[in-house]
Write a protein that holds these residues in place. Sequence first.
Motif, mmCIF file in Angstrom:
data_model
loop_
_atom_site.group_PDB
_atom_site.id
_atom_site.type_symbol
_atom_site.label_atom_id
_atom_site.label_comp_id
_atom_site.label_asym_id
_atom_site.label_seq_id
_atom_site.Cartn_x
_atom_site.Cartn_y
_atom_site.Cartn_z
ATOM 1 N N GLU A 1 -9.567 -0.818 -1.810
ATOM 2 C CA GLU A 1 -9.278 0.560 -1.380
ATOM 3 C C GLU A 1 -9.339 1.514 -2.569
ATOM 4 O O GLU A 1 -9.655 2.693 -2.408
ATOM 5 N N ALA B 1 -12.537 -7.775 6.140
ATOM 6 C CA ALA B 1 -11.352 -8.438 6.720
ATOM 7 C C ALA B 1 -10.067 -7.671 6.428
ATOM 8 O O ALA B 1 -9.018 -7.988 6.984
ATOM 9 N N ILE B 2 -10.133 -6.652 5.567
ATOM 10 C CA ILE B 2 -8.906 -5.964 5.165
ATOM 11 C C ILE B 2 -8.497 -4.938 6.217
ATOM 12 O O ILE B 2 -9.240 -3.994 6.494
ATOM 13 N N GLY B 3 -7.336 -5.191 6.809
ATOM 14 C CA GLY B 3 -6.784 -4.253 7.783
ATOM 15 C C GLY B 3 -7.555 -4.183 9.081
ATOM 16 O O GLY B 3 -7.340 -3.277 9.887
ATOM 17 N N HIS C 1 -8.193 -3.338 -6.370
ATOM 18 C CA HIS C 1 -8.147 -3.455 -4.910
ATOM 19 C C HIS C 1 -9.310 -2.661 -4.305
ATOM 20 O O HIS C 1 -9.655 -1.576 -4.793
ATOM 21 N N LEU D 1 -2.909 -12.942 -0.327
ATOM 22 C CA LEU D 1 -2.509 -11.556 -0.591
ATOM 23 C C LEU D 1 -2.495 -10.870 0.769
ATOM 24 O O LEU D 1 -3.509 -10.859 1.474
ATOM 25 N N VAL D 2 -1.345 -10.336 1.132
ATOM 26 C CA VAL D 2 -1.113 -9.888 2.504
ATOM 27 C C VAL D 2 -0.824 -8.396 2.524
ATOM 28 O O VAL D 2 0.028 -7.921 1.762
ATOM 29 N N GLY D 3 -1.506 -7.661 3.382
ATOM 30 C CA GLY D 3 -1.228 -6.239 3.534
ATOM 31 C C GLY D 3 -0.293 -6.008 4.714
ATOM 32 O O GLY D 3 0.921 -6.135 4.618
ATOM 33 N N GLY D 4 -0.867 -5.700 5.867
ATOM 34 C CA GLY D 4 -0.097 -5.304 7.050
ATOM 35 C C GLY D 4 1.052 -6.249 7.398
ATOM 36 O O GLY D 4 2.171 -5.802 7.695
ATOM 37 N N LYS E 1 0.852 -1.203 0.000
ATOM 38 C CA LYS E 1 0.000 0.000 0.000
ATOM 39 C C LYS E 1 0.891 1.259 0.000
ATOM 40 O O LYS E 1 1.924 1.276 -0.654
ATOM 41 N N GLY F 1 -7.288 -12.874 0.745
ATOM 42 C CA GLY F 1 -6.647 -11.742 1.398
ATOM 43 C C GLY F 1 -7.562 -11.128 2.427
ATOM 44 O O GLY F 1 -8.787 -11.062 2.231
ATOM 45 N N GLY F 2 -6.979 -10.640 3.526
ATOM 46 C CA GLY F 2 -7.760 -9.997 4.583
ATOM 47 C C GLY F 2 -7.235 -10.434 5.932
ATOM 48 O O GLY F 2 -7.572 -11.524 6.410
ATOM 49 N N SER F 3 -6.343 -9.602 6.528
ATOM 50 C CA SER F 3 -5.796 -9.869 7.863
ATOM 51 C C SER F 3 -5.110 -11.232 7.960
ATOM 52 O O SER F 3 -5.229 -11.929 8.974
HETATM 53 C C1 PEP Z 1 -4.793 -5.971 1.403
HETATM 54 O O1 PEP Z 1 -4.698 -4.755 1.463
HETATM 55 O O2 PEP Z 1 -4.818 -6.512 0.274
HETATM 56 C C2 PEP Z 1 -4.897 -6.729 2.636
HETATM 57 C C3 PEP Z 1 -5.276 -7.971 2.559
HETATM 58 O O3 PEP Z 1 -4.568 -6.074 3.800
HETATM 59 P P1 PEP Z 1 -4.415 -6.724 5.281
HETATM 60 O O4 PEP Z 1 -3.631 -8.008 5.123
HETATM 61 O O5 PEP Z 1 -3.705 -5.700 6.067
HETATM 62 O O6 PEP Z 1 -5.798 -7.015 5.756
#
Ligand code: PEP
Length: 250
Positions: A100, A173-175, A98, A231-234, A14, A210-212
């Motif tokens: 966001e 679930a995202i962030g 995405h 798919l991983v964010g944080g 991000k 993806g999502g946390s």
């Molecule tokens: C993302 O932004 O694609 C995502 C999955 O974020 P997070 O892992 O932080 O929930």
Amino acid sequence: MSDGRRPLVAGNWKMNKTAAEAREFCTALASLLGPDPPADVVVCPPFTALEAVVVALGSSPIAVYAQAVHGAAGGPHTGEISADMLRATGVVGTLVGHSERRAARETDEQVAQSLRAGLDAGLMVVLCCGESLGTRRGGGTERWVAAQVASALAAVHPGDGDRLVIAYEPIWAIGTGETASPAEAQEACAIVRAVASERVDGAALRVLYGGSVTPANAAALMAQPDVDGVLVGGASLEPGSFARIVAAAG
Ligand code: PEP
């Protein structure tokens, strides 16, 4: 994960990391993963760090994707980046759609245009889809996700299948720290695969959750038959945590 599909673990940074911070991350990640990680590994830095990351990762097995691409080849689109510009930077793929960006008014039509532009430029494309909490509570998850996938894939040809990946990312679930259960992820990823099968070879398509995602929950999610990676964010922002998620694919 199915035997025939190699897992894919992608980190979406991000709007985080300067070029210098990105270089430092890459040195640490490449050394933690070694030459033969148990999954295809992707990092998605912000535009300003792409070139630095391509250089820093050099001959490592870690691929560099962008977080977004514009659907047009060029012209009056202030602040946007084209697929050919990404290719020229050494980037080999991109996320599109995405949540966001959808929340910032990116439409289904624009997502489909970005998807087509990425494929036409020879990039790998990870199409993101997923429902809001309200839609899930109202029982509309299947319809919502199916519509998003069908709309984007209208622009896809059967031969594009090997450069397409779809990430199911529930917005709730995202962030948030609230991960879908393995069963919820499996159910939605199976829907994604079924809908995508109308346009591409569903048995070969990689579908991510993806999502946390964290090192603690990644293995259980990827153990589901239709979840081919994450798919991983944080949790992708720190090399040790991201490397543990990659290890969970093994
Ligand atoms: C993302 O932004 O694609 C995502 C999955 O974020 P997070 O892992 O932080 O929930």
